[in-house]
Design a protein around this motif. Structure first.
Motif, PDB file in Angstrom:
ATOM      1  N   ALA A  47     -15.165  31.118  37.062  1.00 45.33           N
ATOM      2  CA  ALA A  47     -16.322  30.793  37.902  1.00 45.33           C
ATOM      3  C   ALA A  47     -17.450  31.803  37.675  1.00 45.33           C
ATOM      4  O   ALA A  47     -18.631  31.428  37.620  1.00 45.33           O
ATOM      5  N   GLY A  48     -17.095  33.083  37.547  1.00 48.59           N
ATOM      6  CA  GLY A  48     -18.102  34.108  37.263  1.00 48.59           C
ATOM      7  C   GLY A  48     -18.771  33.891  35.918  1.00 48.59           C
ATOM      8  O   GLY A  48     -19.998  34.061  35.779  1.00 48.59           O
ATOM      9  N   THR A  67     -21.314  31.187  36.110  1.00 45.92           N
ATOM     10  CA  THR A  67     -22.549  31.699  36.718  1.00 45.92           C
ATOM     11  C   THR A  67     -23.415  32.384  35.672  1.00 45.92           C
ATOM     12  O   THR A  67     -24.642  32.200  35.643  1.00 45.92           O
ATOM     13  N   ALA A  80     -24.767  38.237  40.543  1.00 41.45           N
ATOM     14  CA  ALA A  80     -24.396  36.878  40.932  1.00 41.45           C
ATOM     15  C   ALA A  80     -23.001  36.524  40.421  1.00 41.45           C
ATOM     16  O   ALA A  80     -22.216  35.881  41.125  1.00 41.45           O
ATOM     17  N   THR A 134     -19.810  35.608  42.701  1.00 43.20           N
ATOM     18  CA  THR A 134     -19.086  34.353  42.501  1.00 43.20           C
ATOM     19  C   THR A 134     -17.586  34.596  42.386  1.00 43.20           C
ATOM     20  O   THR A 134     -16.781  33.854  42.963  1.00 43.20           O
ATOM     21  N   THR A 190     -15.035  33.004  45.031  1.00 43.86           N
ATOM     22  CA  THR A 190     -13.986  32.093  44.553  1.00 43.86           C
ATOM     23  C   THR A 190     -12.613  32.619  44.932  1.00 43.86           C
ATOM     24  O   THR A 190     -11.737  31.865  45.387  1.00 43.86           O
ATOM     25  N   SER A 237     -18.836  39.339  48.831  1.00 42.11           N
ATOM     26  CA  SER A 237     -19.692  38.361  48.170  1.00 42.11           C
ATOM     27  C   SER A 237     -21.038  38.239  48.876  1.00 42.11           C
ATOM     28  O   SER A 237     -22.092  38.171  48.230  1.00 42.11           O
ATOM     29  N   ALA A 286     -25.517  30.557  48.116  1.00 42.47           N
ATOM     30  CA  ALA A 286     -24.332  31.342  48.468  1.00 42.47           C
ATOM     31  C   ALA A 286     -23.843  30.995  49.877  1.00 42.47           C
ATOM     32  O   ALA A 286     -22.639  30.848  50.107  1.00 42.47           O
ATOM     33  N   ASN A 313     -22.248  27.541  49.893  1.00 42.27           N
ATOM     34  CA  ASN A 313     -20.958  27.586  49.197  1.00 42.27           C
ATOM     35  C   ASN A 313     -19.878  28.249  50.038  1.00 42.27           C
ATOM     36  O   ASN A 313     -18.730  27.795  50.059  1.00 42.27           O
ATOM     37  N   THR A 370     -22.033  26.757  40.486  1.00 47.97           N
ATOM     38  CA  THR A 370     -21.937  28.069  39.832  1.00 47.97           C
ATOM     39  C   THR A 370     -23.066  28.240  38.811  1.00 47.97           C
ATOM     40  O   THR A 370     -23.658  29.313  38.702  1.00 47.97           O
ATOM     41  N   PHE A 430     -26.339  28.632  40.757  1.00 43.75           N
ATOM     42  CA  PHE A 430     -26.413  29.952  41.369  1.00 43.75           C
ATOM     43  C   PHE A 430     -26.849  31.002  40.351  1.00 43.75           C
ATOM     44  O   PHE A 430     -27.678  31.878  40.653  1.00 43.75           O
TER      45      PHE A 430
END
Length: 276
Positions: free
Chosen positions: A22-23, A26, A44, A48, A52, A97, A112, A115, A144, A147
């Motif tokens: 997920a990172g 992003t 960011a 993430t 997550t 986060s 954010a 989410n 993601t 973001f």
């Protein structure tokens, strides 16, 4: 329970591979927006990963009774982590986060917040509603990219990628539910294929994928990316189209194919940006 076993349990709660991916998505969003090396993009990406991981942990908290039957080796059922410990751990990750996200532009902060609410509400409110849970997961998957782009001040640069990822994820989630119909019915879940029928669910997934495929040339048609983008996105479209066809008879194979198609589609945006 030893300290090492508890640490391992916390690590497993995070589903680290899922959180890191997920990172990375992003960062791809920031890259597509043209600023992959901005410090905000890194912030960011870390935010993430934290969010997550927190969402995974709180999902295990809410699913602890089901996991005790279906997956007793998960950290909470096997006793590595108490339910209260998982809840506190999730709250700490969510807090981390939020702190990181507050340093980003307003649009990124808004994403954010939405989410985080969706991650917390998913299991209790949306997971059991036919199609709603699929839609939430699809939004979170696509967001993601959005973001990452918003973090560097260019949210709309990744709007098409967000839409394509969300459509593809929704279709994959529906097809996965088709694959899991027998187990879900036994557990009393009311997924989309159970509510409307497996073939209708497959047709819906195919229709959503068709929208994604038809929309995929938009970055090229708008002169955002060149031919290099098409060279990669066309094979991605073909894989997704075949997955939609295969879903009717082989849902397990279809949702596996969709994973590859989605990876190719993300790669197309990276290649498109690289040669823009």
């Amino acid at each position: 329970m030893s300290l090492g076993a508890r640490v391992r349990g916390l690590f497993e709660l995070c589903r680290p591979a899922n959180a890191v991916v997920a990172g990375v998505l992003t960062l791809i969003g920031a890259y597509v927006a043209g600023r992959p090396f901005a410090f905000a993009a890194l912030i960011a990406a870390v935010a993430t990963v934290f969010a997550t991981a927190a969402g995974n942990a709180i999902n295990d908290y809410f699913d602890r009774d089901i996991d005790a039957i279906n997956d007793p080796d998960r950290p909470i059922p096997r006793g590595a982590i108490t339910p209260h410990g998982a809840l506190v751990f999730s709250a700490v990750l969510f807090a981390g986060s939020i702190v990181l996200a507050l340093s980003l532009p307003v649009f990124a902060i808004a994403i954010a917040v939405v989410n985080l609410v969706a991650l917390v509400a998913y299991t209790k409110l949306f997971k059991g509603l036919p199609g709603a849970g699929n839609a939430v997961v699809a939004y979170l998957g696509g967001s993601t990219f959005l973001f990452g782009a918003a973090a560097v001040g260019r949210p709309f640069a990744a709007a098409v990628l967000f839409a394509l990822a969300a459509f593809s994820t929704f279709a994959r989630e529906v097809i996965k539910d088709v694959e899991d119909v027998a187990g879900d019915r036994e557990e009393g879940l009311n997924t989309l294929p159970i509510a409307v029928g497996e073939r209708r669910a497959c047709w819906l997934a195919a229709a959503v994928l068709a929208v994604a495929i038809v929309a995929s040339p938009v970055p090229y048609l708008r002169d955002l990316f060149g031919v290099a983008y098409l060279v990669v996105v066309v094979p991605a479209d073909l894989v997704m189209a075949y997955a939609a066809y295969a879903a009717f008879d082989e849902p397990a194979r279809a949702q596996g194919l969709l994973k590859y198609g989605m990876v190719l589609a993300a790669a197309a945006f990276v290649v498109g940006r690289a040669f823009a």
